[in-house]
Design an enzyme around this catalytic site. Structure first.
Site, PDB file in Angstrom:
ATOM      1  N   HIS A  64      41.493  29.454  39.549  1.00  0.00           N
ATOM      2  CA  HIS A  64      42.677  30.170  39.082  1.00  0.00           C
ATOM      3  C   HIS A  64      43.512  30.646  40.257  1.00  0.00           C
ATOM      4  O   HIS A  64      43.036  30.694  41.397  1.00  0.00           O
ATOM      5  CB  HIS A  64      42.308  31.368  38.184  1.00  0.00           C
ATOM      6  CG  HIS A  64      41.517  32.445  38.848  1.00  0.00           C
ATOM      7  ND1 HIS A  64      40.131  32.484  38.818  1.00  0.00           N
ATOM      8  CD2 HIS A  64      41.892  33.541  39.567  1.00  0.00           C
ATOM      9  CE1 HIS A  64      39.708  33.554  39.478  1.00  0.00           C
ATOM     10  NE2 HIS A  64      40.755  34.215  39.946  1.00  0.00           N
TER      11      HIS A  64
ATOM     12  N   HIS B 108      45.617  36.260  44.981  1.00  0.00           N
ATOM     13  CA  HIS B 108      44.551  35.457  45.584  1.00  0.00           C
ATOM     14  C   HIS B 108      44.406  34.121  44.877  1.00  0.00           C
ATOM     15  O   HIS B 108      44.949  33.898  43.790  1.00  0.00           O
ATOM     16  CB  HIS B 108      43.214  36.215  45.611  1.00  0.00           C
ATOM     17  CG  HIS B 108      42.573  36.453  44.273  1.00  0.00           C
ATOM     18  ND1 HIS B 108      42.696  37.634  43.572  1.00  0.00           N
ATOM     19  CD2 HIS B 108      41.784  35.662  43.499  1.00  0.00           C
ATOM     20  CE1 HIS B 108      42.001  37.561  42.442  1.00  0.00           C
ATOM     21  NE2 HIS B 108      41.453  36.367  42.369  1.00  0.00           N
TER      22      HIS B 108
ATOM     23  N   GLU C 248      38.881  33.575  46.960  1.00  0.00           N
ATOM     24  CA  GLU C 248      37.676  33.851  46.179  1.00  0.00           C
ATOM     25  C   GLU C 248      36.949  32.533  45.930  1.00  0.00           C
ATOM     26  O   GLU C 248      37.591  31.495  45.690  1.00  0.00           O
ATOM     27  CB  GLU C 248      38.084  34.484  44.833  1.00  0.00           C
ATOM     28  CG  GLU C 248      36.901  34.853  43.943  1.00  0.00           C
ATOM     29  CD  GLU C 248      37.324  35.470  42.594  1.00  0.00           C
ATOM     30  OE1 GLU C 248      38.513  35.344  42.230  1.00  0.00           O
ATOM     31  OE2 GLU C 248      36.462  36.057  41.920  1.00  0.00           O
TER      32      GLU C 248
END
Lengths: 134, 134
Positions: free
Chosen positions: B7, B79, B130
């Protein structure tokens, strides 16, 4: 209207160093650098299984990412690009909804040779947003 | 190591307004808001054909995105999250390569209930990154 996420563009001050990080540290497939002087950038594609990351380094005196890197000297997330089926229909819908298309409002030829437009980040909650007709 | 782009996370000051923009102006499928108090955010998923955008609004006093929104009051790109097969192997490889894992270095349970870790943006050319084990 939005179909696939075409790419995420990351501006970086040193594309060779960034490409090495994605290839060696993060274990991704990365392309050779391509200079696109008409777009004011050198680009490296990080090929993921479902989309790609575009690393962008300024090229020339008029680079569209120079101001971003002056504010973010280590680099950072620059824009998102989404596929659309019909960029003129998308543009007309967006303008009718009050969104501002950057430049003269006409789609132009993007880095992939396809028609693109950019929406003002102030109209998309702070994210510079590109649409590309595929 | 990097597989899919899981994502893109966008921090926004008003998730209802942002969800309406993605649904009505940009014509995307958006989920209902979900409050995740243990992560300090309310999230809306924008479902694209190949990945998703996560809209994040701060929730509570200790939200991890509060400082970002104080600096970027209109919102912005927060992010990127990538899938990896084995987060402990990824962590060990990254630490050996000199990258800093945020927190105590141990993967923790992410917003999707799977093990995640965050890399320091200073080690990824300015992009908060991430990794999620899928």
């Amino acid at each position: 209207m939005l179909k696939r996420l075409n790419h995420v563009a990351l501006a970086v001050p040193d594309i060779a160093a960034a490409a090495a990080t994605y290839r060696d540290t993060l274990g991704a497939r990365v392309s050779e650098p391509q200079a696109l002087p008409e777009h004011g950038v050198t680009v490296v594609f990080v090929e993921l299984d479902n989309t790609k990351i575009e690393l962008l380094e300024p090229l020339g005196e008029q680079s569209p990412i120079a101001a971003f890197l002056a504010k973010n000297p280590k680099g950072g997330m620059h824009h998102l690009c989404y596929d659309v089926d019909d960029i003129l229909a998308a543009r007309d819908h967006l303008v009718a909804a009050g969104a501002r298309v950057l430049g003269d409002g006409a789609p132009r030829r993007g880095a992939h040779g396809k028609p693109v437009l950019f929406l003002h980040p102030g109209d998309v909650h702070g994210t510079l947003t590109e649409l590309e007709e595929v």
